[in-house]
Design an enzyme around this catalytic site. Structure first.
Site, PDB file in Angstrom:
ATOM      1  N   HIS A  11       0.817  -1.220   0.000  1.00  0.00           N
ATOM      2  CA  HIS A  11       0.000   0.000   0.000  1.00  0.00           C
ATOM      3  C   HIS A  11       0.851   1.271   0.000  1.00  0.00           C
ATOM      4  O   HIS A  11       0.555   2.241   0.692  1.00  0.00           O
ATOM      5  CB  HIS A  11      -0.973   0.003   1.181  1.00  0.00           C
ATOM      6  CG  HIS A  11      -2.121  -0.937   1.002  1.00  0.00           C
ATOM      7  ND1 HIS A  11      -3.052  -0.786   0.004  1.00  0.00           N
ATOM      8  CD2 HIS A  11      -2.462  -2.055   1.691  1.00  0.00           C
ATOM      9  CE1 HIS A  11      -3.946  -1.775   0.083  1.00  0.00           C
ATOM     10  NE2 HIS A  11      -3.602  -2.568   1.084  1.00  0.00           N
ATOM     11  N   ASP A  21       0.656  -4.851   5.237  1.00  0.00           N
ATOM     12  CA  ASP A  21      -0.393  -5.759   4.769  1.00  0.00           C
ATOM     13  C   ASP A  21      -0.449  -5.768   3.244  1.00  0.00           C
ATOM     14  O   ASP A  21       0.015  -4.846   2.579  1.00  0.00           O
ATOM     15  CB  ASP A  21      -1.758  -5.348   5.322  1.00  0.00           C
ATOM     16  CG  ASP A  21      -2.165  -3.939   4.910  1.00  0.00           C
ATOM     17  OD1 ASP A  21      -1.302  -3.051   4.938  1.00  0.00           O
ATOM     18  OD2 ASP A  21      -3.343  -3.722   4.558  1.00  0.00           O
ATOM     19  N   GLU A  22      -1.001  -6.840   2.709  1.00  0.00           N
ATOM     20  CA  GLU A  22      -1.325  -6.943   1.286  1.00  0.00           C
ATOM     21  C   GLU A  22      -0.183  -6.477   0.387  1.00  0.00           C
ATOM     22  O   GLU A  22      -0.343  -5.589  -0.443  1.00  0.00           O
ATOM     23  CB  GLU A  22      -2.610  -6.154   1.003  1.00  0.00           C
ATOM     24  CG  GLU A  22      -3.809  -6.723   1.776  1.00  0.00           C
ATOM     25  CD  GLU A  22      -5.081  -5.917   1.617  1.00  0.00           C
ATOM     26  OE1 GLU A  22      -4.991  -4.708   1.292  1.00  0.00           O
ATOM     27  OE2 GLU A  22      -6.180  -6.473   1.823  1.00  0.00           O
ATOM     28  N   VAL A  23       0.972  -7.098   0.573  1.00  0.00           N
ATOM     29  CA  VAL A  23       2.145  -6.773  -0.249  1.00  0.00           C
ATOM     30  C   VAL A  23       2.028  -7.568  -1.549  1.00  0.00           C
ATOM     31  O   VAL A  23       2.558  -8.668  -1.683  1.00  0.00           O
ATOM     32  CB  VAL A  23       3.458  -7.102   0.500  1.00  0.00           C
ATOM     33  CG1 VAL A  23       4.664  -6.607  -0.309  1.00  0.00           C
ATOM     34  CG2 VAL A  23       3.452  -6.460   1.884  1.00  0.00           C
TER      35      VAL A  23
END
Length: 481
Positions: free
Chosen positions: A97, A153-155
């Site tokens: 992000h 998060d959410e790499v």
């Protein structure tokens, strides 16, 4: 309706309201009105996800949004939080992000993959230096911070960049090791500069890793994971097992994260309280099921997402979701949404009834932003419906003022009388609502937020109504000559 109380609910720690400032960031004046409300409802901390609203300086100045807060406004915000008993935890993205940074040309070479600005390349020394500069600037304006949230998060697409592919081609090198190596570097860098500040991170990238793998990495000595799940049907048993795994891996200081808004649909305008109450009820069941003393539960972050990511549309505006936040905080306070919790909510928000299962309500209370909540509800519930009924459901419009009629400026004057008053009356109604809503939004938000929300949610239907009435006036004028 209030629900039966769940007894023996263990303490949770900090009750944190998450403010997602990457979309629709409120003016500081509105924060000053909200913070006392948060405190009265049971919150005692804030998680501030600044993104481009932070006043970055020097080489990072380009990261600032047009209406980014100034350093003096950040200090004012922190003073307001402190005076209302709200501890502030800043959030700085350090891996995934990173769109608000990596979208800029001068930082695009730091992307994990060239075509996506989501993830930072973990192999470049310049990447770590960038994170260091960002966190230093943020913590300089948060001198009393005990924690900083480092995201992670959410790499997406980790391991797909050229450097990562070369690294992974070595013997016994795993993608999970690549992820943890960057997190460890960020955490150690932070500890050297600010030994009293503990990093918090989202847990999703850790979930697939075994307890032994996590234990061997030593990550438990460096970070405190925040276990997040925003679903109303959160799997209690599965989440308890996940927390047990973290405990066995030495991750004994944990946080949890629920949701009070922004987790239903990417373009959601109205908040269904029931979904979020159910999410908090499930989290309370998780907390109760975790053996006492197994882990130290630092707190719960009630997340209020404003965009799904830096490039997505806005979801529910904060004023619309204040009743949901109030219900969720009171649920945590009382162990469930009891009659006492409901009564406190009604008194605090100045409303006579709490609608948890429907978007329809008559009483919008007297809380800060209630006028925005009322007008957004009216627009979201009725504008498109009434517009479609006229433009697509009215037989006289469909039959005697079709796109072909409008293009060639002809119609039957007698048939026009059947829909002209309704069309002009409907347009006038919604023009008046728009004027009122624009004024109410401008009290809380900066001009770009007002423009965006109205463009996405009002203009599509209102422009069609305007076009219809304009074409009607022009057609009648042509036929009169």
């Amino acid at each position: 309706m209030a629900e039966a109380e769940v007894p023996d609910n263990p303490p949770i720690g900090l009750k944190i309201v998450h403010l997602d400032l990457k979309g629709a960031p409120p003016r500081i004046l509105y924060m000053a009105q909200l913070f006392p409300l948060f405190s009265r409802l049971g919150a005692n901390a804030l998680l501030l996800e600044y993104e481009d609203m932070f006043p970055y300086e020097g080489s990072l100045e380009i990261l600032r949004a047009k209406h980014a807060y100034s350093p003096s406004e950040i200090r004012e915000l922190l003073d307001l939080a402190q005076s209302n008993g709200l501890e502030v935890i800043p959030l700085v993205q350090t891996f995934g992000h990173m769109e608000f940074v990596l979208k800029h040309k001068q930082f695009s070479h730091l992307r994990e993959v060239k075509w996506s600005p989501n993830a930072l390349n973990p192999h470049l020394p310049e990447s770590l230096q960038l994170i260091h500069t960002m966190t230093e600037q943020v913590l300089r304006l948060h001198p009393g911070a005990r924690w900083v949230h480092i995201g992670t998060d959410e790499v997406y697409f980790l391991g797909e960049g050229e450097e990562s592919q070369r690294w992974l081609s070595g013997s016994d090198r795993l993608l999970d090791s690549l992820f943890l190596s960057h997190v460890v570097k960020v955490a150690e860098q932070l500890r050297r500069s600010h030994p009293a500040v503990r990093p918090v991170m989202w847990d999703d990238m850790l979930r697939r890793m075994s307890a032994d793998f996590l234990a061997e990495s030593g990550i438990g000595q460096l970070v405190e994971p925040m276990v997040w799940d925003y679903l109303p049907n959160l799997d209690v048993e599965k989440t308890v097992l996940l927390i047990d795994k973290y405990q066995k891996a030495g991750l004994t200081k944990l946080w949890i994260a629920s949701s009070f808004k922004g987790s239903t649909e990417v373009n959601q305008c109205l908040t269904c309280i029931r979904n979020h109450l159910d999410n908090h009820t499930r989290w309370l069941q998780v907390v109760k099921a975790v053996p006492r003393g197994a882990v130290q539960l630092q707190g719960i972050a009630l997340t209020g997402w404003q965009r799904y990511d830096h490039f997505s549309v806005l979801c529910e505006l904060l004023p619309v979701a204040i009743p949901s936040l109030a219900a969720c905080l009171q649920t945590l306070q009382h162990g469930s949404f009891t009659e006492e919790a409901e009564q406190t909510l009604k008194q605090t928000l100045g409303i006579s009834a709490v609608e948890v299962d429907t978007f329809i309500r008559e009483d919008f209370g007297s809380f800060p932003g209630c006028e925005v909540a009322r007008l957004v509800t009216e627009v979201s519930g009725s504008l498109k419906v009434t517009g479609d009924e006229l433009l697509e459901g009215n037989r006289f419009v469909v039959g005697w003022f079709s796109p072909y009629h409008r293009k060639h400026k002809f119609t039957h004057p007698i048939m026009v009388q059947q829909f002209e008053p309704e069309a002009k009356g409907l347009l006038l109604r919604w023009e008046c609502v728009l004027e009122e809503l624009q004024a109410a939004l401008s009290q809380i938000y900066y001009p770009d937020t007002v423009e965006e929300w109205l463009q996405e949610n009002v203009s599509p239907t209102l422009d069609r109504l305007r076009g219809l009435v304009q074409d009607l006036n022009e057609t009648l004028q042509v036929q009169c000559h």
